[in-house]
Write a protein that holds these residues in place. Sequence first.
Motif, short mmCIF file in Angstrom:
data_model
loop_
_atom_site.label_atom_id
_atom_site.label_comp_id
_atom_site.label_asym_id
_atom_site.label_seq_id
_atom_site.Cartn_x
_atom_site.Cartn_y
_atom_site.Cartn_z
N TRP A 1 48.07 31.53 38.45
CA TRP A 1 47.06 30.81 37.68
C TRP A 1 47.34 29.33 37.56
O TRP A 1 46.43 28.51 37.62
N MET B 1 42.05 45.61 38.61
CA MET B 1 41.36 44.40 39.06
C MET B 1 42.36 43.49 39.78
O MET B 1 42.65 42.36 39.36
N ASP B 2 42.92 44.01 40.89
CA ASP B 2 43.94 43.27 41.63
C ASP B 2 43.40 41.98 42.24
O ASP B 2 44.18 41.07 42.56
N SER B 3 42.09 41.89 42.40
CA SER B 3 41.51 40.66 42.97
C SER B 3 41.69 39.46 42.05
O SER B 3 41.63 38.31 42.49
N LEU B 4 41.92 39.72 40.75
CA LEU B 4 42.11 38.64 39.78
C LEU B 4 43.58 38.27 39.60
O LEU B 4 43.88 37.34 38.85
N VAL B 5 44.46 39.00 40.24
CA VAL B 5 45.88 38.68 40.17
C VAL B 5 46.14 37.45 41.05
O VAL B 5 45.89 37.47 42.24
N PHE C 1 45.55 42.68 34.50
CA PHE C 1 44.56 42.87 35.57
C PHE C 1 45.00 43.95 36.55
O PHE C 1 44.18 44.74 37.04
N SER C 2 46.30 44.00 36.85
CA SER C 2 46.80 45.02 37.76
C SER C 2 46.68 46.41 37.15
O SER C 2 46.34 47.38 37.84
N TYR D 1 55.07 40.03 37.60
CA TYR D 1 53.81 39.68 36.97
C TYR D 1 54.01 39.32 35.50
O TYR D 1 54.76 39.98 34.78
N LEU E 1 49.19 38.35 31.84
CA LEU E 1 47.81 38.32 32.31
C LEU E 1 47.66 39.09 33.62
O LEU E 1 46.76 39.94 33.76
N ASN E 2 48.53 38.81 34.58
CA ASN E 2 48.44 39.51 35.86
C ASN E 2 48.79 40.99 35.72
O ASN E 2 48.22 41.84 36.43
#
Length: 294
Positions: free
Chosen positions: A152, A145-149, A140-141, A133, A136-137
Amino acid sequence: MNKVLGNKKAIALFALPAVILFTCLVFIPLIWSFVYTFFSGQPGLDFKFNGFQNYFRIFTDKTLWVTVKNNLVYVICVGGMQIVLGFLIAMLINFGVKKHQNLVRSLLFIPVVLPGVAVAQMFIKMYAITPQYGLLNSFFSAIGMDSLVKAWIGDPKTAMIALIIMDIWKAVGMYILVFYSGIIELPEDSVEAARIDGATTWQIITKVQIPQLKPVFRMAIVICITACFKVYDSPVALTGGGPGTTTMMPSMYMYNTAFNYAQFGYGSVLAIIILAECVLFTFVIGRIFKTKEE
């Protein structure tokens, strides 16, 4: 100096090198590009006159209109945010930063002088999802907020957003400096008179300073938007125009058409279209921000 400036022969002599360079590097290539629009193939090989066929091709070229749409989204988002943020941050520095203004301006200007490829590589690492990752990822992790990983710059839905964020960050410092330079050159007596009359900071900005900054806005908008119309290096370095044609710009399509596929005639038509966009926009902005003296 007045004697020299009044000597037209001296003026012509000093201007001659610049005129020669401009003619050789800009004017003559521009004429040749226009001539090439009436031919097909590659110069020296299968170069053939085909009239207006390259111009007619514009209306059936789906890829061209995809790149134009991408470019318009880019111009509106990047150009708009650079101008708005540049002005707001310049005002914030002028009114809110009492000490170390030079340091703040220097820090904000650093991204402007960084090479575009280096900036793209930095953002590629920030947006990365494999082999590990990126920043940014990872963020989020870490906050659950894993749904946003996601990938990009590999997702057609987010690739343009990733490009826009990068280019806003990279160039906004230039417009902060432009607007700040304009703000500090405004006459202090008008601001002081407004304060004596009881004007608030908001009224001083909207009623006194912004009208006086019209020439600065005109220059900044013209430079910013024409640069957005011609953008090439950042999408090439960050996404390569992908995924698919999601982030491909007209300048990239023009380059690929002319040099990768050896269609110099149609590539020249695309270059003329980009030039026409810049000229038309410059004219429109000049009319909108025309001052009373002009």
